[in-house]
Motif scaffolding. Structure first.
Motif, PDB file in Angstrom:
ATOM      1  N   THR A  52      15.759   3.252 -37.087  1.00 26.78           N
ATOM      2  CA  THR A  52      15.259   3.881 -35.870  1.00 26.78           C
ATOM      3  C   THR A  52      15.816   5.286 -35.678  1.00 26.78           C
ATOM      4  O   THR A  52      16.789   5.692 -36.310  1.00 26.78           O
ATOM      5  CB  THR A  52      15.635   3.030 -34.645  1.00 26.78           C
ATOM      6  N   PHE A  53      15.170   6.029 -34.782  1.00 25.49           N
ATOM      7  CA  PHE A  53      15.685   7.318 -34.325  1.00 25.49           C
ATOM      8  C   PHE A  53      15.157   7.544 -32.918  1.00 25.49           C
ATOM      9  O   PHE A  53      14.208   6.885 -32.474  1.00 25.49           O
ATOM     10  CB  PHE A  53      15.291   8.460 -35.265  1.00 25.49           C
ATOM     11  N   VAL A  54      15.789   8.458 -32.208  1.00 22.15           N
ATOM     12  CA  VAL A  54      15.375   8.784 -30.848  1.00 22.15           C
ATOM     13  C   VAL A  54      15.159  10.293 -30.758  1.00 22.15           C
ATOM     14  O   VAL A  54      15.856  11.065 -31.421  1.00 22.15           O
ATOM     15  CB  VAL A  54      16.428   8.313 -29.824  1.00 22.15           C
ATOM     16  N   ILE A  55      14.167  10.697 -29.971  1.00 25.56           N
ATOM     17  CA  ILE A  55      13.968  12.124 -29.728  1.00 25.56           C
ATOM     18  C   ILE A  55      14.756  12.488 -28.473  1.00 25.56           C
ATOM     19  O   ILE A  55      14.440  12.051 -27.370  1.00 25.56           O
ATOM     20  CB  ILE A  55      12.481  12.470 -29.557  1.00 25.56           C
ATOM     21  N   GLY A  56      15.804  13.240 -28.670  1.00 24.70           N
ATOM     22  CA  GLY A  56      16.674  13.615 -27.560  1.00 24.70           C
ATOM     23  C   GLY A  56      17.016  15.085 -27.595  1.00 24.70           C
ATOM     24  O   GLY A  56      16.745  15.788 -28.573  1.00 24.70           O
ATOM     25  N   ARG A  57      17.624  15.530 -26.508  1.00 27.95           N
ATOM     26  CA  ARG A  57      18.053  16.923 -26.434  1.00 27.95           C
ATOM     27  C   ARG A  57      19.455  17.005 -25.838  1.00 27.95           C
ATOM     28  O   ARG A  57      19.762  16.347 -24.854  1.00 27.95           O
ATOM     29  CB  ARG A  57      17.095  17.747 -25.575  1.00 27.95           C
ATOM     30  N   ASN A  58      20.288  17.803 -26.457  1.00 31.05           N
ATOM     31  CA  ASN A  58      21.585  18.141 -25.881  1.00 31.05           C
ATOM     32  C   ASN A  58      21.415  19.335 -24.961  1.00 31.05           C
ATOM     33  O   ASN A  58      20.885  20.370 -25.396  1.00 31.05           O
ATOM     34  CB  ASN A  58      22.586  18.511 -26.977  1.00 31.05           C
ATOM     35  N   VAL A  59      21.864  19.211 -23.726  1.00 36.08           N
ATOM     36  CA  VAL A  59      21.907  20.346 -22.818  1.00 36.08           C
ATOM     37  C   VAL A  59      23.367  20.567 -22.438  1.00 36.08           C
ATOM     38  O   VAL A  59      23.963  19.762 -21.726  1.00 36.08           O
ATOM     39  CB  VAL A  59      21.043  20.111 -21.562  1.00 36.08           C
ATOM     40  N   ASN A  60      23.946  21.618 -22.980  1.00 33.46           N
ATOM     41  CA  ASN A  60      25.336  21.952 -22.675  1.00 33.46           C
ATOM     42  C   ASN A  60      25.348  22.851 -21.448  1.00 33.46           C
ATOM     43  O   ASN A  60      25.255  24.070 -21.550  1.00 33.46           O
ATOM     44  CB  ASN A  60      25.991  22.620 -23.878  1.00 33.46           C
ATOM     45  N   TYR A  61      25.445  22.221 -20.276  1.00 37.36           N
ATOM     46  CA  TYR A  61      25.206  22.899 -18.999  1.00 37.36           C
ATOM     47  C   TYR A  61      26.295  23.908 -18.639  1.00 37.36           C
ATOM     48  O   TYR A  61      26.072  24.813 -17.848  1.00 37.36           O
ATOM     49  CB  TYR A  61      25.045  21.862 -17.876  1.00 37.36           C
ATOM     50  N   ILE A  95      14.582  20.387 -20.180  1.00 36.74           N
ATOM     51  CA  ILE A  95      14.139  18.993 -20.106  1.00 36.74           C
ATOM     52  C   ILE A  95      12.624  18.910 -20.241  1.00 36.74           C
ATOM     53  O   ILE A  95      12.103  18.017 -20.929  1.00 36.74           O
ATOM     54  CB  ILE A  95      14.605  18.341 -18.792  1.00 36.74           C
ATOM     55  N   GLN A  96      11.912  19.853 -19.634  1.00 38.94           N
ATOM     56  CA  GLN A  96      10.453  19.854 -19.745  1.00 38.94           C
ATOM     57  C   GLN A  96      10.025  20.023 -21.198  1.00 38.94           C
ATOM     58  O   GLN A  96       9.077  19.365 -21.662  1.00 38.94           O
ATOM     59  CB  GLN A  96       9.858  20.973 -18.887  1.00 38.94           C
ATOM     60  N   GLU A  97      10.716  20.893 -21.935  1.00 39.64           N
ATOM     61  CA  GLU A  97      10.411  21.071 -23.350  1.00 39.64           C
ATOM     62  C   GLU A  97      10.615  19.766 -24.120  1.00 39.64           C
ATOM     63  O   GLU A  97       9.842  19.432 -25.023  1.00 39.64           O
ATOM     64  CB  GLU A  97      11.286  22.176 -23.942  1.00 39.64           C
ATOM     65  N   VAL A 101       7.468  17.146 -25.967  1.00 35.55           N
ATOM     66  CA  VAL A 101       7.367  16.710 -27.364  1.00 35.55           C
ATOM     67  C   VAL A 101       7.615  15.208 -27.499  1.00 35.55           C
ATOM     68  O   VAL A 101       7.873  14.697 -28.592  1.00 35.55           O
ATOM     69  CB  VAL A 101       8.332  17.493 -28.288  1.00 35.55           C
ATOM     70  N   GLY A 102       7.542  14.485 -26.379  1.00 32.13           N
ATOM     71  CA  GLY A 102       7.688  13.038 -26.417  1.00 32.13           C
ATOM     72  C   GLY A 102       9.118  12.555 -26.392  1.00 32.13           C
ATOM     73  O   GLY A 102       9.391  11.385 -26.686  1.00 32.13           O
ATOM     74  N   GLY A 103      10.045  13.421 -26.023  1.00 34.39           N
ATOM     75  CA  GLY A 103      11.449  13.024 -25.965  1.00 34.39           C
ATOM     76  C   GLY A 103      11.752  12.115 -24.799  1.00 34.39           C
ATOM     77  O   GLY A 103      11.108  12.182 -23.749  1.00 34.39           O
ATOM     78  N   THR A 104      12.767  11.265 -24.984  1.00 33.58           N
ATOM     79  CA  THR A 104      13.111  10.277 -23.952  1.00 33.58           C
ATOM     80  C   THR A 104      14.581  10.301 -23.546  1.00 33.58           C
ATOM     81  O   THR A 104      14.946   9.652 -22.568  1.00 33.58           O
ATOM     82  CB  THR A 104      12.781   8.858 -24.443  1.00 33.58           C
ATOM     83  N   GLU A 105      15.430  11.032 -24.269  1.00 32.96           N
ATOM     84  CA  GLU A 105      16.876  10.952 -24.022  1.00 32.96           C
ATOM     85  C   GLU A 105      17.465  12.331 -23.729  1.00 32.96           C
ATOM     86  O   GLU A 105      17.353  13.257 -24.530  1.00 32.96           O
ATOM     87  CB  GLU A 105      17.588  10.347 -25.229  1.00 32.96           C
ATOM     88  N   PRO A 350      10.400   3.720 -40.711  1.00 31.71           N
ATOM     89  CA  PRO A 350      10.893   4.487 -39.557  1.00 31.71           C
ATOM     90  C   PRO A 350      10.273   4.016 -38.246  1.00 31.71           C
ATOM     91  O   PRO A 350       9.094   3.665 -38.190  1.00 31.71           O
ATOM     92  CB  PRO A 350      10.478   5.929 -39.879  1.00 31.71           C
ATOM     93  N   ALA A 351      11.095   4.025 -37.199  1.00 29.34           N
ATOM     94  CA  ALA A 351      10.615   3.613 -35.877  1.00 29.34           C
ATOM     95  C   ALA A 351      11.275   4.474 -34.809  1.00 29.34           C
ATOM     96  O   ALA A 351      12.481   4.739 -34.859  1.00 29.34           O
ATOM     97  CB  ALA A 351      10.912   2.140 -35.623  1.00 29.34           C
ATOM     98  N   LEU A 352      10.469   4.901 -33.860  1.00 31.63           N
ATOM     99  CA  LEU A 352      10.961   5.661 -32.718  1.00 31.63           C
ATOM    100  C   LEU A 352      11.488   4.683 -31.673  1.00 31.63           C
ATOM    101  O   LEU A 352      10.849   3.682 -31.367  1.00 31.63           O
ATOM    102  CB  LEU A 352       9.825   6.504 -32.131  1.00 31.63           C
ATOM    103  N   ARG A 353      12.665   4.981 -31.114  1.00 33.20           N
ATOM    104  CA  ARG A 353      13.276   4.102 -30.111  1.00 33.20           C
ATOM    105  C   ARG A 353      13.618   4.889 -28.865  1.00 33.20           C
ATOM    106  O   ARG A 353      13.533   6.117 -28.837  1.00 33.20           O
ATOM    107  CB  ARG A 353      14.547   3.465 -30.661  1.00 33.20           C
ATOM    108  N   ASN A 354      14.046   4.161 -27.829  1.00 34.70           N
ATOM    109  CA  ASN A 354      14.647   4.819 -26.678  1.00 34.70           C
ATOM    110  C   ASN A 354      16.155   4.599 -26.709  1.00 34.70           C
ATOM    111  O   ASN A 354      16.693   4.037 -27.674  1.00 34.70           O
ATOM    112  CB  ASN A 354      14.013   4.331 -25.364  1.00 34.70           C
TER     113      ASN A 354
END
Length: 377
Positions: A52-61, A95-97, A101-105, A350-354
């Motif tokens: 599995t893998f997850v589509i996520g984004r790091n935001v270093n605020y 976060i909108q970006e 692109v289908g990100g969840t994390e 491959p599988a997309l996860r949350n």
């Protein structure tokens, strides 16, 4: 049967390994044999040939921090002209970006900024949840410690209750590094003891938040100290199970390798073989944590692929943005097409996860993907 074979046989049969077993495995040079055993143990948790893998984004605020870790190239002191706090609107744009692109994390982490009140986090979380359907997997134990200090709340449970009410969904394992005070004092005297990290994680579990656990190798720790780190995580996870808490506790385990470039702490980089060996031993020792993530960010996609044969069932997060590891001159870019290719080359589907490891989509060989979408920038 050799001593190593008997240890590996014990692990494969589901029997718990001891401190002595772990040390013996680290003393062995039979890395491929240990990796094969770890792969078999992984299949006990995940019998289907899926990675599995997850589509996520790091935001270093923020990069402002008053902990001054010697191994970190990202932070700036509270009085630095190079310090920043991202405007909320910039955070929302990021976060909108991710959502587009289908990100969840959302992995939101920063320095330990003494200038941000507890209300800053609560208001930001509430607004994020008002605007987006996103899993907020954010902050670190040292950030939580600072929030408690600034909030005036008496316990970590109270801090987590407020954060959870505002929108926090789970807590990453950042800040563990090595759960041995000799190493923690070497890399950052202000980061707190190993017991404090464990105590904050336990408080998160009591607040019914799931978390992840991590380990960073390459600080000059002994093999005995690595095993001790693993046993302390295993013991904390045992409490979740014994107390029948309404949380999976540590849902995943991730190993990183220390990246010394541009930092104040010099050391030799950990070899790929040493990482894979440590990964496999960790999978054998941590018999109560279901998921292991590959560490492609620090070691690159090819080692990420090989990790899927050494105990990992997950390729980790795509990390649409990452600034902390890359500040140490370590940047690997991966796109979805390459992730699918690497997982398939490892013999997996491959599988997309949350973030909760629920599978959202399984990719078949003819699935089309966006070829020019860069997942880390």
């Amino acid at each position: 049967m050799s001593h190593i074979d008997s240890i590996l046989d014990k692990a494969i049969k589901g029997k718990r390994l001891s401190m002595e077993d772990g040390i013996a495995l680290f003393a062995s040079n039979e890395v491929e044999k240990i990796g094969h055993a770890a792969d078999q143990v992984m299949k006990r948790f995940h019998p289907d040939p899926v990675a599995t893998f997850v589509i996520g984004r790091n935001v270093n605020y923020t990069n402002v921090c008053d902990v001054y870790c010697r191994f970190c190239a990202f932070y700036r002191g509270p009085d630095s002209d190079e310090g920043y706090v991202l405007p909320n609107e910039v955070i929302y744009e990021k976060i909108q970006e991710l959502v587009d692109v289908g990100g969840t994390e959302l992995l939101m982490q920063g320095g330990v900024n003494p200038n941000l009140p507890f209300s800053y986090y609560l208001e930001l979380l509430k607004e994020i949840k008002n605007r987006f359907d996103i899993h907020v997997h954010s902050f670190s134990t040292v950030e939580i410690r600072k929030m408690k200090e600034l909030s005036g709340l008496a316990t970590y449970e109270e801090v987590f209750a407020e954060l959870k009410k505002a929108g926090l969904d789970s807590l990453p394992g950042a800040g563990a590094e090595m759960l041995v005070d000799r190493i923690r004092n070497k890399i950052s005297r202000l980061k707190g003891s190993w017991q404090e990290w464990i105590d904050i994680m336990k408080a998160a579990h009591r607040a019914e938040l799931h978390t992840t656990a991590t380990m960073v190798i390459g600080f000059g720790e002994t093999m005995e100290e690595r095993v001790l780190h693993l046993m302390r995580i295993r013991d904390a996870q045992d409490e979740v199970i014994q107390q029948k808490l309404n949380t999976p506790g540590f849902l995943a385990f991730i190993i990183w390798t220390f990246q010394p470039d541009n930092t104040n702490l010099k050391a030799e980089k950990v070899s790929n073989e040493e990482y894979l060996k440590t990964l496999a031993i960790s999978r054998l020792m941590l018999d109560n944590i279901p998921n292991f993530q590959a560490s492609w960010v620090t070691l690159g996609p090819e080692i990420g692929k090989k990790s899927l044969s050494y105990g990992c069932n997950d390729f980790g997060s795509t990390m649409l943005e990452e600034n902390v590891v890359s500040a140490a001159a370590c940047t690997h870019k991966v796109n979805i097409e390459l992730i699918l290719k690497l997982i398939r080359e490892a013999g997996k589907v491959p599988a997309l996860r949350n973030t909760r490891y629920d599978i959202l989509k399984t990719y078949q060989p003819d699935d089309g993907v966006e070829k020019d979408f860069i997942l880390q920038n």
